[in-house]
Write an enzyme that holds these catalytic residues in place. Structure first.
Site, short mmCIF file in Angstrom:
data_model
loop_
_atom_site.label_atom_id
_atom_site.label_comp_id
_atom_site.label_asym_id
_atom_site.label_seq_id
_atom_site.Cartn_x
_atom_site.Cartn_y
_atom_site.Cartn_z
CG ASP A 1 -2.08 0.94 1.09
OD1 ASP A 1 -2.48 1.23 -0.05
OD2 ASP A 1 -2.58 1.41 2.12
CG ASN B 1 -7.47 -2.85 -6.04
OD1 ASN B 1 -6.45 -3.53 -5.94
ND2 ASN B 1 -7.82 -2.00 -5.08
#
Length: 222
Positions: free
Chosen positions: A2, A50
Protein backbone atom coordinates in the site's frame (compact mmCIF):
# COMPACT_ATOMS: atom_id res chain seq x y z
CA UNK A 1 1.58 -3.33 -0.88
CA UNK A 2 0.00 0.00 0.00
CA UNK A 3 1.01 3.58 -0.61
CA UNK A 4 1.74 3.85 -4.33
CA UNK A 5 -0.76 6.65 -4.83
CA UNK A 6 0.45 8.64 -1.82
CA UNK A 7 4.05 8.20 -2.94
CA UNK A 8 3.17 9.75 -6.30
CA UNK A 9 1.01 12.51 -4.81
CA UNK A 10 3.82 13.61 -2.47
CA UNK A 11 5.99 14.10 -5.56
CA UNK A 12 3.23 15.72 -7.63
CA UNK A 13 3.33 12.84 -10.07
CA UNK A 14 0.45 10.87 -11.65
CA UNK A 15 -0.67 7.77 -9.77
CA UNK A 16 0.73 5.50 -12.46
CA UNK A 17 4.22 6.75 -11.52
CA UNK A 18 3.63 5.41 -8.03
CA UNK A 19 2.48 2.07 -9.40
CA UNK A 20 5.59 1.85 -11.58
CA UNK A 21 7.79 2.46 -8.56
CA UNK A 22 5.69 -0.11 -6.72
CA UNK A 23 6.52 -2.63 -9.44
CA UNK A 24 10.22 -1.92 -8.90
CA UNK A 25 9.69 -2.57 -5.19
CA UNK A 26 8.19 -5.95 -6.08
CA UNK A 27 11.41 -6.86 -7.89
CA UNK A 28 13.57 -5.69 -4.97
CA UNK A 29 11.54 -7.50 -2.34
CA UNK A 30 11.21 -10.73 -4.33
CA UNK A 31 14.99 -10.87 -4.76
CA UNK A 32 15.57 -10.00 -1.11
CA UNK A 33 13.18 -12.75 -0.03
CA UNK A 34 15.25 -15.31 -1.93
CA UNK A 35 18.48 -14.00 -0.40
CA UNK A 36 16.96 -14.20 3.10
CA UNK A 37 15.90 -17.80 2.53
CA UNK A 38 12.20 -17.04 2.84
CA UNK A 39 10.18 -20.09 1.84
CA UNK A 40 7.21 -18.23 0.37
CA UNK A 41 6.28 -14.62 -0.35
CA UNK A 42 2.73 -13.57 -1.17
CA UNK A 43 2.08 -10.13 -2.69
CA UNK A 44 -1.37 -8.54 -2.80
CA UNK A 45 -1.24 -7.03 -6.28
CA UNK A 46 -4.91 -6.42 -7.21
CA UNK A 47 -7.93 -6.91 -5.00
CA UNK A 48 -11.44 -7.75 -6.11
CA UNK A 49 -12.40 -4.28 -4.81
CA UNK A 50 -9.81 -2.52 -6.99
CA UNK A 51 -12.17 -2.74 -9.97
CA UNK A 52 -13.92 0.27 -8.39
CA UNK A 53 -10.96 2.47 -9.25
CA UNK A 54 -11.00 4.70 -12.36
CA UNK A 55 -10.89 2.71 -15.59
CA UNK A 56 -7.65 4.37 -16.67
CA UNK A 57 -5.89 3.36 -13.45
CA UNK A 58 -7.13 -0.23 -13.72
CA UNK A 59 -5.87 -0.35 -17.31
CA UNK A 60 -2.47 0.97 -16.20
CA UNK A 61 -2.26 -1.67 -13.45
CA UNK A 62 -3.07 -4.44 -15.90
CA UNK A 63 -0.41 -3.09 -18.24
CA UNK A 64 2.16 -3.24 -15.46
CA UNK A 65 1.11 -6.81 -14.72
CA UNK A 66 1.63 -7.76 -18.38
CA UNK A 67 5.06 -6.15 -18.34
CA UNK A 68 6.02 -7.94 -15.12
CA UNK A 69 4.99 -11.34 -16.44
CA UNK A 70 6.85 -10.84 -19.70
CA UNK A 71 10.01 -9.32 -18.25
CA UNK A 72 10.45 -11.31 -15.04
CA UNK A 73 9.46 -14.86 -15.93
CA UNK A 74 12.92 -15.71 -17.31
CA UNK A 75 14.57 -14.63 -14.05
CA UNK A 76 12.01 -16.48 -11.94
CA UNK A 77 12.62 -19.65 -13.93
CA UNK A 78 16.40 -19.20 -13.79
CA UNK A 79 16.39 -18.54 -10.02
CA UNK A 80 14.32 -21.66 -9.26
CA UNK A 81 11.30 -19.62 -8.11
CA UNK A 82 7.89 -21.25 -8.34
CA UNK A 83 5.07 -18.87 -9.21
CA UNK A 84 1.56 -19.19 -7.78
CA UNK A 85 -1.40 -16.94 -8.50
CA UNK A 86 -4.27 -16.80 -6.01
CA UNK A 87 -7.66 -15.20 -6.44
CA UNK A 88 -10.21 -15.26 -9.24
CA UNK A 89 -7.55 -14.48 -11.83
CA UNK A 90 -9.24 -16.38 -14.65
CA UNK A 91 -11.72 -13.51 -14.88
CA UNK A 92 -8.96 -11.22 -16.13
CA UNK A 93 -8.58 -10.51 -19.85
CA UNK A 94 -7.79 -13.59 -22.00
CA UNK A 95 -4.28 -12.42 -22.88
CA UNK A 96 -3.41 -11.96 -19.19
CA UNK A 97 -4.83 -15.37 -18.35
CA UNK A 98 -2.60 -16.93 -21.03
CA UNK A 99 0.47 -15.10 -19.70
CA UNK A 100 -0.30 -16.28 -16.17
CA UNK A 101 -0.88 -19.86 -17.28
CA UNK A 102 2.41 -19.85 -19.16
CA UNK A 103 4.32 -18.38 -16.20
CA UNK A 104 2.84 -20.95 -13.80
CA UNK A 105 3.64 -23.81 -16.18
CA UNK A 106 7.22 -22.66 -16.77
CA UNK A 107 7.99 -22.55 -13.05
CA UNK A 108 5.86 -25.49 -11.89
CA UNK A 109 8.82 -27.80 -11.24
CA UNK A 110 10.97 -25.22 -9.47
CA UNK A 111 11.83 -26.06 -5.88
CA UNK A 112 13.10 -22.76 -4.47
CA UNK A 113 11.24 -19.75 -3.08
CA UNK A 114 7.52 -19.73 -3.84
CA UNK A 115 6.20 -16.39 -5.10
CA UNK A 116 2.43 -15.99 -4.90
CA UNK A 117 0.66 -13.06 -6.57
CA UNK A 118 -2.87 -12.25 -5.41
CA UNK A 119 -4.91 -11.07 -8.41
CA UNK A 120 -8.60 -10.24 -8.32
CA UNK A 121 -8.38 -11.58 -4.80
CA UNK A 122 -10.65 -11.06 -1.81
CA UNK A 123 -10.45 -13.21 1.31
CA UNK A 124 -14.19 -13.18 1.98
CA UNK A 125 -14.89 -14.31 -1.58
CA UNK A 126 -12.22 -16.99 -1.21
CA UNK A 127 -13.86 -18.37 1.94
CA UNK A 128 -17.31 -18.23 0.32
CA UNK A 129 -15.99 -20.15 -2.70
CA UNK A 130 -14.49 -22.77 -0.39
CA UNK A 131 -17.86 -23.12 1.37
CA UNK A 132 -19.63 -23.62 -1.95
CA UNK A 133 -17.06 -26.22 -3.01
CA UNK A 134 -17.50 -28.19 0.22
CA UNK A 135 -21.28 -27.89 0.04
CA UNK A 136 -21.20 -29.33 -3.48
CA UNK A 137 -19.10 -32.27 -2.26
CA UNK A 138 -21.64 -33.00 0.45
CA UNK A 139 -24.50 -32.70 -2.05
CA UNK A 140 -22.78 -35.11 -4.44
CA UNK A 141 -22.06 -37.60 -1.69
CA UNK A 142 -18.28 -37.15 -1.95
CA UNK A 143 -17.87 -36.14 1.70
CA UNK A 144 -19.87 -36.08 4.91
CA UNK A 145 -20.81 -32.93 6.77
CA UNK A 146 -18.99 -34.28 9.81
CA UNK A 147 -15.76 -34.52 7.80
CA UNK A 148 -15.62 -30.76 7.20
CA UNK A 149 -13.02 -29.40 9.57
CA UNK A 150 -10.32 -26.73 9.48
CA UNK A 151 -8.09 -28.93 7.30
CA UNK A 152 -10.91 -29.47 4.78
CA UNK A 153 -11.51 -25.73 4.53
CA UNK A 154 -7.81 -25.00 4.12
CA UNK A 155 -7.65 -27.56 1.31
CA UNK A 156 -10.45 -25.72 -0.49
CA UNK A 157 -8.70 -22.34 -0.36
CA UNK A 158 -6.56 -20.96 -3.18
CA UNK A 159 -3.53 -21.01 -0.87
CA UNK A 160 -3.68 -24.79 -0.32
CA UNK A 161 -0.33 -25.32 -2.06
CA UNK A 162 1.46 -22.69 0.05
CA UNK A 163 2.98 -23.07 3.52
CA UNK A 164 1.18 -21.56 6.54
CA UNK A 165 1.28 -17.78 6.79
CA UNK A 166 3.79 -16.66 9.44
CA UNK A 167 4.11 -12.90 8.96
CA UNK A 168 1.76 -10.41 7.34
CA UNK A 169 3.22 -6.97 6.56
CA UNK A 170 1.10 -3.95 5.67
CA UNK A 171 2.86 -0.85 4.39
CA UNK A 172 1.93 2.87 4.40
CA UNK A 173 0.70 3.17 7.99
CA UNK A 174 -2.72 1.63 7.42
CA UNK A 175 -3.73 -0.67 10.29
CA UNK A 176 -6.19 -3.13 8.76
CA UNK A 177 -6.13 -6.34 6.73
CA UNK A 178 -8.30 -5.07 3.86
CA UNK A 179 -9.80 -8.46 3.05
CA UNK A 180 -6.42 -10.19 2.63
CA UNK A 181 -5.78 -13.77 3.78
CA UNK A 182 -8.32 -13.55 6.61
CA UNK A 183 -8.43 -17.29 7.25
CA UNK A 184 -4.69 -17.74 6.83
CA UNK A 185 -3.85 -14.85 9.18
CA UNK A 186 -5.57 -16.45 12.19
CA UNK A 187 -2.25 -17.00 13.98
CA UNK A 188 0.08 -14.98 11.78
CA UNK A 189 2.19 -12.21 13.23
CA UNK A 190 1.01 -8.81 11.97
CA UNK A 191 3.37 -5.94 11.24
CA UNK A 192 2.18 -2.48 10.19
CA UNK A 193 4.88 -0.12 8.93
CA UNK A 194 4.71 3.54 7.90
CA UNK A 195 6.93 3.05 4.85
CA UNK A 196 5.12 3.55 1.56
CA UNK A 197 5.37 0.50 -0.68
CA UNK A 198 7.54 2.15 -3.41
CA UNK A 199 10.15 2.86 -0.70
CA UNK A 200 10.07 -0.69 0.72
CA UNK A 201 13.11 -2.78 -0.08
CA UNK A 202 15.64 -5.34 1.07
CA UNK A 203 16.56 -3.54 4.30
CA UNK A 204 12.90 -3.06 5.25
CA UNK A 205 12.15 -6.72 4.61
CA UNK A 206 15.19 -7.81 6.62
CA UNK A 207 14.06 -5.60 9.51
CA UNK A 208 10.55 -7.07 9.35
CA UNK A 209 11.98 -10.60 9.46
CA UNK A 210 14.19 -9.62 12.42
CA UNK A 211 11.16 -8.25 14.30
CA UNK A 212 9.30 -11.47 13.55
CA UNK A 213 12.20 -13.46 14.96
CA UNK A 214 11.96 -11.62 18.28
CA UNK A 215 8.28 -12.38 18.80
CA UNK A 216 7.00 -15.27 20.89
CA UNK A 217 4.40 -17.38 19.10
CA UNK A 218 2.24 -19.43 21.46
CA UNK A 219 -0.68 -20.38 19.16
CA UNK A 220 -3.07 -20.20 22.11
CA UNK A 221 -0.79 -22.06 24.52
CA UNK A 222 1.52 -20.87 27.28
Amino acid sequence: MDGNGRWAKARRLPRIAGHRQGAEAVRRVARAARELGIEALTLYAFSSENWRRPEEEVSDLMGLLRHFLRSEIDELARENVRLHVIGDWRRLSPDLVRLIEDAIARTARNTGCQLAIALNYGAQAEIAAAARQLAARVRDGETAVEAIDEAAIEDALTTRDLPPLDLLIRTSGEVRLSNFLLWQAAYAELLFVDTLWPDFGADALADAVAQFGRRQRRFGGL
